[in-house]
Enzyme design. Sequence first.
Site, PDB file in Angstrom:
ATOM      1  CB  CYS A   1      39.316  36.480  34.627  1.00  0.00           C
ATOM      2  SG  CYS A   1      40.985  36.773  34.040  1.00  0.00           S
TER       3      CYS A   1
ATOM      4  CB  CYS B   1      42.350  34.288  35.293  1.00  0.00           C
ATOM      5  SG  CYS B   1      42.375  36.054  35.057  1.00  0.00           S
ATOM      6  CG  ASP B   2      39.408  31.566  36.301  1.00  0.00           C
ATOM      7  OD1 ASP B   2      40.493  31.428  36.888  1.00  0.00           O
ATOM      8  OD2 ASP B   2      38.496  32.284  36.731  1.00  0.00           O
TER       9      ASP B   2
HETATM   10  C1  FAD Z   1      37.717  35.850  38.840  1.00  0.00           C
HETATM   11  C2  FAD Z   1      39.058  36.431  38.521  1.00  0.00           C
HETATM   12  C3  FAD Z   1      40.137  35.579  38.380  1.00  0.00           C
HETATM   13  C4  FAD Z   1      41.402  36.094  38.083  1.00  0.00           C
HETATM   14  N1  FAD Z   1      42.453  35.229  37.935  1.00  0.00           N
HETATM   15  C5  FAD Z   1      43.679  35.731  37.644  1.00  0.00           C
HETATM   16  C6  FAD Z   1      44.796  34.842  37.449  1.00  0.00           C
HETATM   17  O1  FAD Z   1      44.656  33.624  37.534  1.00  0.00           O
HETATM   18  N2  FAD Z   1      45.997  35.402  37.165  1.00  0.00           N
HETATM   19  C7  FAD Z   1      46.171  36.753  37.042  1.00  0.00           C
HETATM   20  O2  FAD Z   1      47.288  37.202  36.813  1.00  0.00           O
HETATM   21  N3  FAD Z   1      45.132  37.604  37.203  1.00  0.00           N
HETATM   22  C8  FAD Z   1      43.901  37.130  37.477  1.00  0.00           C
HETATM   23  N4  FAD Z   1      42.832  37.981  37.599  1.00  0.00           N
HETATM   24  C9  FAD Z   1      43.069  39.420  37.438  1.00  0.00           C
HETATM   25  C10 FAD Z   1      43.749  39.994  38.696  1.00  0.00           C
HETATM   26  O3  FAD Z   1      43.083  39.495  39.851  1.00  0.00           O
HETATM   27  C11 FAD Z   1      43.706  41.499  38.659  1.00  0.00           C
HETATM   28  O4  FAD Z   1      44.305  41.954  37.456  1.00  0.00           O
HETATM   29  C12 FAD Z   1      44.458  42.098  39.859  1.00  0.00           C
HETATM   30  O5  FAD Z   1      43.872  41.672  41.069  1.00  0.00           O
HETATM   31  C13 FAD Z   1      44.439  43.606  39.783  1.00  0.00           C
HETATM   32  O6  FAD Z   1      45.003  44.113  40.957  1.00  0.00           O
HETATM   33  P1  FAD Z   1      44.629  45.589  41.457  1.00  0.00           P
HETATM   34  O7  FAD Z   1      45.394  45.768  42.709  1.00  0.00           O
HETATM   35  O8  FAD Z   1      44.815  46.554  40.359  1.00  0.00           O
HETATM   36  O9  FAD Z   1      43.053  45.577  41.721  1.00  0.00           O
HETATM   37  P2  FAD Z   1      42.146  44.693  42.687  1.00  0.00           P
HETATM   38  O10 FAD Z   1      42.711  43.337  42.848  1.00  0.00           O
HETATM   39  O11 FAD Z   1      40.772  44.824  42.159  1.00  0.00           O
HETATM   40  O12 FAD Z   1      42.247  45.419  44.100  1.00  0.00           O
HETATM   41  C14 FAD Z   1      41.627  46.655  44.315  1.00  0.00           C
HETATM   42  C15 FAD Z   1      41.406  46.841  45.799  1.00  0.00           C
HETATM   43  O13 FAD Z   1      40.945  48.175  46.023  1.00  0.00           O
HETATM   44  C16 FAD Z   1      39.946  48.135  47.029  1.00  0.00           C
HETATM   45  N5  FAD Z   1      39.091  49.329  46.874  1.00  0.00           N
HETATM   46  C17 FAD Z   1      38.328  49.660  45.802  1.00  0.00           C
HETATM   47  N6  FAD Z   1      37.693  50.823  46.028  1.00  0.00           N
HETATM   48  C18 FAD Z   1      38.056  51.226  47.279  1.00  0.00           C
HETATM   49  C19 FAD Z   1      37.697  52.352  48.095  1.00  0.00           C
HETATM   50  N7  FAD Z   1      36.852  53.308  47.652  1.00  0.00           N
HETATM   51  N8  FAD Z   1      38.247  52.453  49.337  1.00  0.00           N
HETATM   52  C20 FAD Z   1      39.114  51.506  49.793  1.00  0.00           C
HETATM   53  N9  FAD Z   1      39.465  50.409  49.064  1.00  0.00           N
HETATM   54  C21 FAD Z   1      38.951  50.282  47.824  1.00  0.00           C
HETATM   55  C22 FAD Z   1      39.199  46.843  46.758  1.00  0.00           C
HETATM   56  O14 FAD Z   1      38.500  46.402  47.898  1.00  0.00           O
HETATM   57  C23 FAD Z   1      40.342  45.909  46.375  1.00  0.00           C
HETATM   58  O15 FAD Z   1      40.868  45.239  47.497  1.00  0.00           O
HETATM   59  C24 FAD Z   1      41.568  37.500  37.920  1.00  0.00           C
HETATM   60  C25 FAD Z   1      40.477  38.369  38.071  1.00  0.00           C
HETATM   61  C26 FAD Z   1      39.230  37.849  38.365  1.00  0.00           C
HETATM   62  C27 FAD Z   1      38.074  38.797  38.523  1.00  0.00           C
END
Ligand code: FAD
Length: 329
Positions: free
Chosen positions: A138, A141-142
């Site tokens: 990302c 983010c980083d």
């Molecule tokens: C390395 C990295 C660094 C980042 N740094 C930043 C930052 O500094 N600032 C920022 O704003 N954003 C950052 N981001 C982006 C941010 O983390 C994401 O946009 C955010 O986490 C999205 O949230 P979400 O809830 O949509 O998805 P996710 O955080 O991906 O959560 C999805 C969840 O669903 C669960 N899941 C998936 N499939 C299933 C299933 N079949 N059954 C049960 N559970 C399931 C997963 O285990 C997970 O816990 C970063 C991303 C990455 C990869």
Amino acid sequence: MGTTYNYDVVIIGAGPAGMCAGLYAGRAMLKAVILERGFPGGELLNTELIEDYPGFEHILGQDLAQKFADHAAKFGAEIRTGVHVDRVERTDDGTFETRTDSGDVYNSAAVIVTAGGTPIKLGIPGEIEYAGKGVSYCAICDGAFFRNQTIAVVGGGDAATEEADFLTRYAEKVYLIHRRDELRASKILQERLFANPKVAVIWNTVVDEVQADGQGLVSKLRLRDVTTDATRDLAVTGMFVFIGFRPNTGIVAEHVEHDDMGYFKTDANMETSVRGLFAAGDVRSQLTRQVTTAVGDATTAAIAVEKYLKARADGHPSEPIVGMGGYTS
Ligand SMILES: Cc1cc2nc3c(=O)[nH]c(=O)nc-3n(C[C@H](O)[C@H](O)[C@H](O)COP(=O)(O)OP(=O)(O)OC[C@H]3O[C@@H](n4cnc5c(N)ncnc54)[C@H](O)[C@@H]3O)c2cc1C
């Protein structure tokens, strides 16, 4: 033989979007459950430091995850961990059955999919070990952690090309490492990249291994020229991988409208093309994917669910979801 549960709304995934949806659903006195295959936090658990979530100049990803989980629980949302959702099916009466790998079934009139997505990994030694210690997926983010440093970007599509260019705002030098002799990215992105004096492209090359210094931080990459098989080391402090991102959308049995990359399309209320099925966060087709956008989507989705359930209970399940146009306290 599994157990059958009944909820108003089932939320799939306890990342930022799922926990925020749970918070709002709980606050609206809905009977809500969040089903999470791992631990609460989603991608926050793979992020060392968050520096762009308003109100926190810097906070550890795992600390923010804990705060989200505590806050959702405070308002009555139930988080069930270690529960892998296998399938979401729509029934003839317009409700949903969410099936888990242990055979349990969760019935609900509405589902919010907040299952996020997964960056595709290179699958090389050191990649997972040094994630967050120089390996990142990302740029937005980083990127700021690599001010005045020399870093590498791996990939050859739009994301890799655009992010390599973007990362020169911080880095002194960015190597774009691509396994072919031409990029797949759109022409305009390529022209911008080639015009950037801080970028050098390393063609026909793959990364075989990520190596670290004595403190466990990335210090060099072992490169291999795919045309000659010759190897060499490249000194960098960071490696950004952009070889694709897979949204976790395959769990929904019903056909849901999606974009070319497989992300669910929604309307302004976060409702998908399937009535009663909502999507929020990284799983949704949108411009960017951040914690702020995930929780924004989730807020809208949970409030839209509340209105949808009310209309359904009043015998008008097809009624459009309209807001008050004002604040919800
Ligand atoms: C390395 C990295 C660094 C980042 N740094 C930043 C930052 O500094 N600032 C920022 O704003 N954003 C950052 N981001 C982006 C941010 O983390 C994401 O946009 C955010 O986490 C999205 O949230 P979400 O809830 O949509 O998805 P996710 O955080 O991906 O959560 C999805 C969840 O669903 C669960 N899941 C998936 N499939 C299933 C299933 N079949 N059954 C049960 N559970 C399931 C997963 O285990 C997970 O816990 C970063 C991303 C990455 C990869």
